[in-house]
Design an enzyme around this catalytic site. Structure first.
Site, PDB file in Angstrom:
ATOM      1  N   VAL A  82     -15.577 -22.618 -21.534  1.00  0.00           N
ATOM      2  CA  VAL A  82     -16.860 -23.294 -21.710  1.00  0.00           C
ATOM      3  C   VAL A  82     -18.010 -22.292 -21.755  1.00  0.00           C
ATOM      4  CG1 VAL A  82     -18.530 -24.664 -20.382  1.00  0.00           C
ATOM      5  CG2 VAL A  82     -16.302 -25.578 -20.848  1.00  0.00           C
ATOM      6  N   CYS A 112      -9.630 -24.103 -27.903  1.00  0.00           N
ATOM      7  CA  CYS A 112     -10.344 -24.751 -26.807  1.00  0.00           C
ATOM      8  C   CYS A 112     -11.836 -24.954 -27.133  1.00  0.00           C
ATOM      9  CB  CYS A 112     -10.129 -23.955 -25.523  1.00  0.00           C
ATOM     10  SG  CYS A 112     -10.472 -24.843 -24.005  1.00  0.00           S
ATOM     11  N   HIS A 113     -12.734 -24.255 -26.433  1.00  0.00           N
ATOM     12  CA  HIS A 113     -14.170 -24.389 -26.655  1.00  0.00           C
ATOM     13  C   HIS A 113     -14.703 -23.450 -27.737  1.00  0.00           C
ATOM     14  CE1 HIS A 113     -13.963 -26.626 -22.885  1.00  0.00           C
ATOM     15  NE2 HIS A 113     -15.139 -27.126 -23.202  1.00  0.00           N
ATOM     16  N   ALA A 114     -13.859 -22.570 -28.273  1.00  0.00           N
ATOM     17  CA  ALA A 114     -14.306 -21.629 -29.301  1.00  0.00           C
ATOM     18  C   ALA A 114     -14.796 -22.308 -30.581  1.00  0.00           C
ATOM     19  CB  ALA A 114     -13.198 -20.630 -29.617  1.00  0.00           C
ATOM     20  N   TRP A 116     -16.914 -24.417 -30.982  1.00  0.00           N
ATOM     21  CA  TRP A 116     -18.370 -24.531 -30.905  1.00  0.00           C
ATOM     22  C   TRP A 116     -19.021 -23.454 -31.773  1.00  0.00           C
ATOM     23  CZ3 TRP A 116     -19.429 -25.009 -24.949  1.00  0.00           C
ATOM     24  CH2 TRP A 116     -19.742 -26.340 -24.627  1.00  0.00           C
TER      25      TRP A 116
END
Length: 186
Positions: A82, A112-114, A116
C-alpha cells in the site's frame, strides 16, 4: 526456468513500504531464470520493505529513478505494498519511468497495489487487468477492465492480485519477459 532470461537487465521499481514478499520472490525468480534485477527507487541508499504494515528488511538501492534510463532495461517489475504503490504513483519521475516501458512496448509485471502506478501513468485504459481488490474502482475509473483472477496477461502487461498468487505470477513473468517486446505485444 533456469537460464530463460540469461543476462536480461530488469528494473524493479520500489520504495519504502514495498511488500517484502512481493519484492523478494519475484527477485529470486528473476535471478533463477538468469536475469539481472536492479532495485530502482526514489532515493539512493536503501529502502525499508514491509510485512503488511510492519517494517521488515532493508534493501540496497541500485539506481535512483530520476537518473535511471529505461532504455537500459528489458523489462520492469512493480511489486506491491500500500505505502509503496502510493509513494511511487505520487512521484513524477517514477511515473515517467513506468510510462517509458509502455511506450517502448517492453514487458511490465505488476502485483497487488502496484497497478495504482499504472492508473497514474495513464496506461490502464483499455487493458484487462487485476490487482488487490480494493483497487478495482480506481482501475475501472482509469479505463481498465478489472477481473478477479490469479494472473492476467494483456499484451506486454502482467498483473496479479496478492502474495498468494506469487507462484503463478513468477511463472507468467518469466514467460512474458522471455517473449520480449515484439512477441509479447502480438
Amino acid at each position: 526456468m533456469a537460464g530463460e532470461l540469461n543476462g536480461m537487465k530488469v528494473a524493479v521499481l520500489a520504495t519504502d513500504g514495498v511488500e517484502q514478499v512481493e519484492l523478494d520472490r519475484p527477485w529470486q525468480v528473476l535471478e533463477e531464470a538468469g536475469a539481472e534485477p536492479e532495485l530502482v527507487s526514489l532515493e539512493s541508499g536503501s529502502i525499508t520493505a514491509y510485512d503488511h504494515i510492519d517494517p521488515a528488511d532493508r534493501k540496497k538501492v541500485d539506481a535512483v529513478v530520476s537518473e535511471a534510463d529505461p532504455d537500459e532495461y528489458a523489462a520492469l517489475v512493480l511489486p506491491g505494498g500500500v505505502i509503496n504503490g502510493d509513494f511511487i504513483r505520487a512521484d513524477a519521475d517514477a511515473v515517467a519511468f513506468v510510462t517509458a516501458f509502455f511506450e517502448a512496448g517492453k514487458p511490465v509485471a505488476a502485483i497487488c497495489h502496484a497497478p495504482w502506478v499504472l492508473a497514474e501513468a495513464g496506461v490502464a485504459r483499455g487493458r484487462r487487468m487485476t490487482s488487490w481488490p480494493s483497487l478495482q474502482t480506481d482501475l475501472r475509473n482509469a479505463g481498465a477492465e478489472w477481473v478477479d483472477e490469479e494472473v492476467v496477461v494483456d499484451g506486454t502487461l502482467l498483473t496479479s492480485r496478492r502474495p498468494d498468487d506469487l507462484d503463478a505470477f513468477g511463472v507468467a513473468m518469466v514467460e512474458l519477459f522471455a517473449a520480449g517486446p515484439e512477441e509479447a505485444a502480438g
